[in-house]
Design a protein around this motif. Sequence first.
Motif, PDB file in Angstrom:
ATOM      1  N   PRO A 184       0.498  -1.478  -0.035  1.00 27.06           N
ATOM      2  CA  PRO A 184      -0.086  -0.178   0.512  1.00 27.06           C
ATOM      3  C   PRO A 184       0.970   1.766  -0.386  1.00 27.06           C
ATOM      4  CG  PRO A 184      -0.434  -1.367   1.635  1.00 27.06           C
ATOM      5  CD  PRO A 184       0.340  -1.675   1.433  1.00 27.06           C
ATOM      6  N   VAL A 185       2.273   1.530   0.586  1.00 24.79           N
ATOM      7  CA  VAL A 185       2.657   2.229   0.841  1.00 24.79           C
ATOM      8  C   VAL A 185       3.522   2.966  -0.849  1.00 24.79           C
ATOM      9  CG1 VAL A 185       4.896   3.408   1.634  1.00 24.79           C
ATOM     10  CG2 VAL A 185       2.790   2.311   3.709  1.00 24.79           C
ATOM     11  N   LEU A 186       4.551   1.665  -0.959  1.00 25.76           N
ATOM     12  CA  LEU A 186       4.836   1.556  -2.183  1.00 25.76           C
ATOM     13  C   LEU A 186       3.537   1.660  -3.446  1.00 25.76           C
ATOM     14  CD1 LEU A 186       6.845  -1.342  -2.410  1.00 25.76           C
ATOM     15  CD2 LEU A 186       7.141   1.253  -1.970  1.00 25.76           C
ATOM     16  N   LEU A 187       2.603   1.949  -3.246  1.00 24.28           N
ATOM     17  CA  LEU A 187       1.649   1.970  -4.319  1.00 24.28           C
ATOM     18  C   LEU A 187       0.892   3.344  -3.886  1.00 24.28           C
ATOM     19  CD1 LEU A 187      -0.886  -1.100  -4.891  1.00 24.28           C
ATOM     20  CD2 LEU A 187       0.884   0.285  -6.115  1.00 24.28           C
ATOM     21  N   PHE A 188       0.715   4.405  -3.329  1.00 26.50           N
ATOM     22  CA  PHE A 188       0.824   5.531  -2.846  1.00 26.50           C
ATOM     23  C   PHE A 188       1.805   6.079  -3.391  1.00 26.50           C
ATOM     24  CE2 PHE A 188       0.807   8.269   0.612  1.00 26.50           C
ATOM     25  CZ  PHE A 188      -0.173   9.608  -0.015  1.00 26.50           C
TER      26      PHE A 188
ATOM     27  N   ALA B 202       3.680   5.901  -5.029  1.00 27.79           N
ATOM     28  CA  ALA B 202       3.743   6.217  -6.936  1.00 27.79           C
ATOM     29  C   ALA B 202       2.411   6.933  -7.787  1.00 27.79           C
ATOM     30  CB  ALA B 202       3.691   4.426  -7.421  1.00 27.79           C
ATOM     31  N   ALA B 203       1.017   6.572  -6.212  1.00 32.91           N
ATOM     32  CA  ALA B 203      -0.244   7.483  -7.695  1.00 32.91           C
ATOM     33  C   ALA B 203       0.223   8.736  -6.182  1.00 32.91           C
ATOM     34  CB  ALA B 203      -1.147   6.925  -6.667  1.00 32.91           C
ATOM     35  N   HIS B 204       0.693   9.167  -6.003  1.00 32.26           N
ATOM     36  CA  HIS B 204       1.257  10.754  -5.287  1.00 32.26           C
ATOM     37  C   HIS B 204       2.401  11.168  -6.445  1.00 32.26           C
ATOM     38  CE1 HIS B 204       2.438  13.362  -2.496  1.00 32.26           C
ATOM     39  NE2 HIS B 204       2.004  14.703  -3.789  1.00 32.26           N
ATOM     40  N   TRP B 205       3.126  10.007  -7.012  1.00 34.70           N
ATOM     41  CA  TRP B 205       5.001  10.938  -7.267  1.00 34.70           C
ATOM     42  C   TRP B 205       3.534  10.666  -9.041  1.00 34.70           C
ATOM     43  CZ3 TRP B 205       9.877  11.222  -6.921  1.00 34.70           C
ATOM     44  CH2 TRP B 205      10.782  12.115  -8.339  1.00 34.70           C
ATOM     45  N   TYR B 206       3.663  10.250  -9.524  1.00 35.91           N
ATOM     46  CA  TYR B 206       2.596  10.495 -11.072  1.00 35.91           C
ATOM     47  C   TYR B 206       1.288  11.126 -11.255  1.00 35.91           C
ATOM     48  CZ  TYR B 206       5.678   6.894 -12.543  1.00 35.91           C
ATOM     49  OH  TYR B 206       7.078   6.182 -13.214  1.00 35.91           O
ATOM     50  N   LEU B 207       0.878  11.565  -9.647  1.00 44.04           N
ATOM     51  CA  LEU B 207      -0.159  12.320  -9.950  1.00 44.04           C
ATOM     52  C   LEU B 207      -0.015  13.883 -10.124  1.00 44.04           C
ATOM     53  CD1 LEU B 207      -2.960  10.599  -8.339  1.00 44.04           C
ATOM     54  CD2 LEU B 207      -3.404  11.278 -10.457  1.00 44.04           C
TER      55      LEU B 207
ATOM     56  N   PHE C  46       0.391   1.744   7.486  1.00 42.07           N
ATOM     57  CA  PHE C  46       0.474   0.923   5.849  1.00 42.07           C
ATOM     58  C   PHE C  46       1.932   0.793   6.081  1.00 42.07           C
ATOM     59  CE2 PHE C  46      -3.536   2.516   5.123  1.00 42.07           C
ATOM     60  CZ  PHE C  46      -4.283   1.194   5.356  1.00 42.07           C
ATOM     61  N   ALA C  47       3.323   1.527   6.703  1.00 40.15           N
ATOM     62  CA  ALA C  47       4.850   1.308   6.746  1.00 40.15           C
ATOM     63  C   ALA C  47       4.630  -0.025   7.588  1.00 40.15           C
ATOM     64  CB  ALA C  47       5.203   2.566   7.014  1.00 40.15           C
ATOM     65  N   THR C  48       5.486  -1.142   6.786  1.00 40.33           N
ATOM     66  CA  THR C  48       5.858  -2.090   7.628  1.00 40.33           C
ATOM     67  C   THR C  48       7.250  -2.500   7.718  1.00 40.33           C
ATOM     68  OG1 THR C  48       6.696  -3.796   5.506  1.00 40.33           O
ATOM     69  CG2 THR C  48       4.232  -3.540   6.517  1.00 40.33           C
ATOM     70  N   THR C  49       8.448  -1.897   7.455  1.00 41.36           N
ATOM     71  CA  THR C  49       9.536  -1.017   7.757  1.00 41.36           C
ATOM     72  C   THR C  49      10.401   0.163   8.338  1.00 41.36           C
ATOM     73  OG1 THR C  49      11.652  -2.200   7.287  1.00 41.36           O
ATOM     74  CG2 THR C  49      10.595  -1.501   5.300  1.00 41.36           C
ATOM     75  N   TRP C  50      11.058   0.142   8.604  1.00 41.50           N
ATOM     76  CA  TRP C  50      11.320   2.266   8.765  1.00 41.50           C
ATOM     77  C   TRP C  50      12.086   2.506   7.417  1.00 41.50           C
ATOM     78  CZ3 TRP C  50      16.706   3.240   8.061  1.00 41.50           C
ATOM     79  CH2 TRP C  50      17.360   3.196   7.771  1.00 41.50           C
TER      80      TRP C  50
END
Length: 249
Positions: free
Chosen positions: A3-7, A9-14, A145-149
């Motif tokens: 979810p974090v990586l998708l978020f 990527a979405a923020h980057w491209y939008l 949603f972040a699972t690692t630091w």
Amino acid sequence: MLPVLLFFAAHWYLSLFAQTFFLHRYASHGMFTMSRGWERIFYVLTFVFQGSSFLSPRAYGIMHRLHHAYADTERDPHSPRYSKNLFEMMWRTKTIYNDILNDRAGLDPKFEKGVPNWPFMEWLGDRWPVRLAWGILYTLFYIQFATTWWLFLLLPIHYLMGPVHGAIINWYAHKVGYTNFKVDDTAKNLLPFDFLMMGESYHNNHHAFGGRANFGFKWHEFDPAYPIILLFNALGIIRLRRNRDRAYM
């Protein structure tokens, strides 16, 4: 993690889409026209997509016109030639941007001609409490949603997304890359296939043909924003202006 990586990527491209479509190709260059209603819709979308790093379409449009008019001279708002490093250049850019935003730049009126201006949204997007609220929302999402630091290292990019995009092009696309056209400045094409910057990395092409809506020229130079522009034109959302390839404003 997903979810974090998708978020991200979405923020980057939008955010990048708002910058290249509305701030750059519309506000700065007038490559297409749109109704007042659609202009306000894209103002709101820019506010949402850029969030904490909202850039004024009016100030951006004026500043980018200055960049084309004075590219790689002392009057350029962001030229690597007149800055010791990336951070010095971006600080200079910020100073000039704020001067334009607050009407203290003393510019030739020609640079302001036709730029969009919605005073309320310009005011709202620039308020520090609003920017802080966006930053808090990004941070809460990561906490949830972040699972690692190490994922939290992405947060500063969220906070400064608009300036990050500007820094990549205004510094690196004047430092490294290849050229298709001879221009009077150091603009280069940063990537042969622009998967990262939605066509913005074809900077040499754009400086050679400042009014051309499609930033790609060679077979491998795909401009991801251009099909969207064609779709919007077909749907009547915008009206693409023809025969403006060499115009910069």
